[in-house]
Scaffold this active site. Structure first.
Site, mmCIF file in Angstrom:
data_model
loop_
_atom_site.group_PDB
_atom_site.id
_atom_site.type_symbol
_atom_site.label_atom_id
_atom_site.label_comp_id
_atom_site.label_asym_id
_atom_site.label_seq_id
_atom_site.Cartn_x
_atom_site.Cartn_y
_atom_site.Cartn_z
ATOM 1 N N LYS A 1 0.862 -1.183 0.000
ATOM 2 C CA LYS A 1 0.000 0.000 0.000
ATOM 3 C C LYS A 1 0.894 1.228 0.000
ATOM 4 O O LYS A 1 1.896 1.279 0.722
ATOM 5 C CB LYS A 1 -0.900 -0.003 1.242
ATOM 6 C CG LYS A 1 -1.596 1.333 1.532
ATOM 7 C CD LYS A 1 -2.167 1.383 2.935
ATOM 8 C CE LYS A 1 -2.528 2.800 3.339
ATOM 9 N NZ LYS A 1 -3.036 2.908 4.712
ATOM 10 N N TRP B 1 -9.563 0.469 0.759
ATOM 11 C CA TRP B 1 -10.667 1.116 1.475
ATOM 12 C C TRP B 1 -10.179 2.192 2.456
ATOM 13 O O TRP B 1 -10.792 2.426 3.483
ATOM 14 C CB TRP B 1 -11.534 0.083 2.192
ATOM 15 C CG TRP B 1 -12.021 -0.995 1.298
ATOM 16 C CD1 TRP B 1 -12.970 -0.906 0.328
ATOM 17 C CD2 TRP B 1 -11.575 -2.361 1.270
ATOM 18 N NE1 TRP B 1 -13.145 -2.107 -0.301
ATOM 19 C CE2 TRP B 1 -12.295 -3.023 0.256
ATOM 20 C CE3 TRP B 1 -10.633 -3.082 2.004
ATOM 21 C CZ2 TRP B 1 -12.109 -4.373 -0.047
ATOM 22 C CZ3 TRP B 1 -10.447 -4.419 1.705
ATOM 23 C CH2 TRP B 1 -11.185 -5.048 0.689
ATOM 24 N N HIS B 2 -9.084 2.854 2.123
ATOM 25 C CA HIS B 2 -8.534 3.884 3.002
ATOM 26 C C HIS B 2 -8.664 5.270 2.383
ATOM 27 O O HIS B 2 -7.808 6.129 2.576
ATOM 28 C CB HIS B 2 -7.059 3.586 3.318
ATOM 29 C CG HIS B 2 -6.862 2.324 4.097
ATOM 30 N ND1 HIS B 2 -5.618 1.781 4.346
ATOM 31 C CD2 HIS B 2 -7.759 1.488 4.687
ATOM 32 C CE1 HIS B 2 -5.760 0.663 5.050
ATOM 33 N NE2 HIS B 2 -7.050 0.462 5.271
ATOM 34 N N TYR B 3 -9.721 5.487 1.621
ATOM 35 C CA TYR B 3 -9.897 6.793 0.985
ATOM 36 C C TYR B 3 -10.205 7.863 2.027
ATOM 37 O O TYR B 3 -10.763 7.593 3.083
ATOM 38 C CB TYR B 3 -10.983 6.733 -0.097
ATOM 39 C CG TYR B 3 -12.262 6.033 0.279
ATOM 40 C CD1 TYR B 3 -13.291 6.717 0.908
ATOM 41 C CD2 TYR B 3 -12.462 4.671 0.002
ATOM 42 C CE1 TYR B 3 -14.473 6.090 1.245
ATOM 43 C CE2 TYR B 3 -13.639 4.031 0.345
ATOM 44 C CZ TYR B 3 -14.641 4.750 0.970
ATOM 45 O OH TYR B 3 -15.808 4.119 1.316
#
Length: 579
Positions: free
Chosen positions: A411, A511-513
């Site tokens: 990531k 899913w870390h927006y």
């Protein structure tokens, strides 16, 4: 690679991040303050109105209820008693559920990457892979937070939701591989953000039960808290007459029967509306309420209350790229437990599953079901029973060994690339249009390449040797992973020749927006919305960067932190008036 194999890897890329064995039923807490919005009065009054019962909203509401009357509005339902959330063996079903009552609302960014937003009490903590890790000390300092209160707030959260994972052989091999390739030191188990390799926390307890932000409501003062489920906020109400600046003084929300309700702030300048609806929901609600880029609002026939061009801007999503590694031996089912925090701008993590769905003998293939991931890129209307049956039949012909292995992923820190969010419609239930602009900044792409190179070295390391086929090259693994329909982007041939192209073609969300209501441009350092009174935004939409290896710990911390700050400041002001 045939159809079934391609779709198998697509399912695995999503499913393995979300499954962690079977667990028994979890005790459902009895919250007398939690009710269906259909029971709400037509008009009500509170000291604080919180829009969004998610990862930040729950700890914020629990804290403010210590001394004041609080209303929290959550557009989704309760996670308690929902086995698709609490029992990890069934977790893939939550992502596969495309119904209006699903805890997960799917959206596809304009970049072509499949994503999801939470629609449930507890927010993303009900839908994620459970990794728990604090932000770095540098992040806390740059955010301007009080370090002592930050630490106290993390500890407050951790007493309820954080645990040490049980390390298995596969995760231990990844950990050893990280150390072998120089991601050092080995920091052992810690919640802290430390360079090197570490074992992080998890929100799953030893019984496999998920503990979410909703569990933090056990801290609440029940007589002071009202929580309405299935309550969709439509607009913030403002007072403008006789005022230099608009003042938020209420919220219009709709229940599941389509009936509108109004909740107002009690008299007094201390009362506030606080939006905690997340990266998509918070800027969306501001725009629906007339705060945003004037031309965009006018195009949707929304009366402009305040021309605020930065609402919905600088929205980012940390790009994630993974490599699937089939294993010649069985591996344990594991969530993300180990992380390598590198100095080159990437985090290296991993997840695994022993015969992920119980092997081909499983009648529905669990999280590998064609209902979940394998046809995820096919529009719902084309996801016919015939198509599902065909995919299932092809899955049934696979050898059990095909379901054995794991993923090593990277990531990007930050990221530096960002995009924007716009309204599609005036319906708050509709997803807005989101563009993340993955890898627009070349530094993000360079970081991805560095991360994939570390993954390559881990796979070839001595510590990881027993979990890889010696005759399968890295080029084969890259092409095999890239062949899966993991996003809606066009694919190039033989991606092993270009790591840069591999990063672009296989980019996924983790899913870390975040962003869209950032501090300094939409809200101030106290999270008060610029240009108006009595309105704050407290959630990940205010972040400039994603904190640490997983933001959920910091988002929960922020809810508690700001709750304490608000209580303290209000107490100090009341004391000043008395003296």
């Amino acid at each position: 690679m045939g159809f079934a194999w391609r779709n198998f890897f697509s399912a695995a890329l999503t499913g393995i991040l979300l499954c962690h064995g079977c667990s028994s039923a979890q005790k459902v807490p009895k919250f007398d303050f939690m009710r269906n919005a259909a029971e709400a009065p037509a008009v009500s009054h509170y000291d604080y109105i919180i829009v969004g019962g998610g990862t930040a909203g729950c700890p914020l509401a629990a804290t403010l209820s210590e001394n004041y009357k609080v209303l929290m509005l959550e557009r989704g339902g309760s996670p308690f008693g929902n086995s698709n959330i609490t029992n990890l063996s069934a977790f893939g079903a939550a992502l596969a559920d495309l119904s209006e009552s699903s805890p997960s609302q799917r959206f596809v960014s304009e970049d072509g990457v499949i994503n999801a937003r939470a629609r449930v009490l507890g927010g993303g903590s009900c839908l994620n892979a459970g990794f728990y890790s604090r932000a770095s000390l540098d992040y806390v300092r740059e955010a301007g937070w009080d370090a002592k209160l930050v630490n106290e707030s993390y500890e407050w959260v951790e007493r309820v939701v954080a645990f040490e994972p049980r390390m298995g052989k596969w995760q231990s091999a990844v950990r050893g591989g990280l150390v072998d390739v120089g991601v050092v030191p080995d920091n052992g188990f810690t919640y802290d953000h430390l360079y090197g390799t570490k074992v992080g926390g998890t929100i799953f307890d030893r019984h496999g039960h998920r503990h979410t932000a909703a569990d933090l409501l056990t801290y609440a003062n029940p007589p002071n808290l009202t929580l309405f489920l299935y309550a969709t906020a439509h607009t913030i109400l403002f007072q403008t007459k006789g005022r230099k600046r608009p003042r938020a003084h209420g919220v219009v929300f709709e229940d599941s029967k389509g009936i509108k309700h109004r909740a107002y702030l009690r008299n007094g300048p201390e009362s506030e509306v606080i939006i905690s609806a997340g990266c998509l929901g918070s800027p969306q609600l501001l725009m629906l309420s007339g705060l945003g880029p004037a031309q965009h609002l006018k195009a949707h026939n929304i009366t402009v209350l305040l021309d605020q061009p930065m609402v919905g801007q600088r929205v980012s999503d940390n790009p994630m790229n993974a490599v699937f590694v089939p294993s010649p031996v069985s591996v344990e089912v594991s969530l993300i437990e180990v992380v390598g925090i590198t100095h080159n701008g990437t985090y290296i993590e991993a997840a695994s599953g022993e015969s992920f769905a119980g092997g081909p003998s499983s009648r529905d293939f669990g999280m590998f079901s064609p209902k979940i991931g394998q046809l995820s890129t096919v529009p719902p209307k084309q996801r016919t029973p015939e198509a599902i049956a065909e995919a299932w039949e092809l899955m049934n012909k696979l050898d059990e060994a095909a379901f054995r292995g794991g993923f090593i992923l990277e990531k990007i820190m930050g990221p530096l690339s960002s995009g924007h969010l716009e309204l599609r419609t005036r319906d708050p239930n509709d997803n807005p249009s989101v563009t993340f602009n993955y890898f627009k900044d070349p530094t993000d792409l360079h970081r991805c390449v560095a991360g994939i190179n570390i993954i390559r070295r881990i796979i070839e390391s001595k510590s990881f040797a027993r979990f890889r086929y010696q005759n399968v090259s890295m080029a084969t693994l890259l092409n095999m992973t890239a062949s899966a329909p993991i996003n809606l982007l066009p694919k190039h041939d033989n991606l092993s020749r270009s790591t840069e192209q591999y990063c672009r073609d296989t980019v996924m969300t983790i899913w870390h927006y975040h962003g869209g209501c950032q501090t300094g441009s939409v809200v101030d350092s106290d999270y008060k919305v610029l240009g108006v009174d009595s309105l704050r935004v407290v959630d990940g939409s205010t972040f400039h960067d994603s904190p640490g290896t997983n933001p959920q710990a910091t988002v929960m911390m922020l809810g508690r932190y700001m709750g304490v700050r608000i209580l303290r400041e209000r107490f100090e002001r009341s004391t000043e008036k008395i003296t």
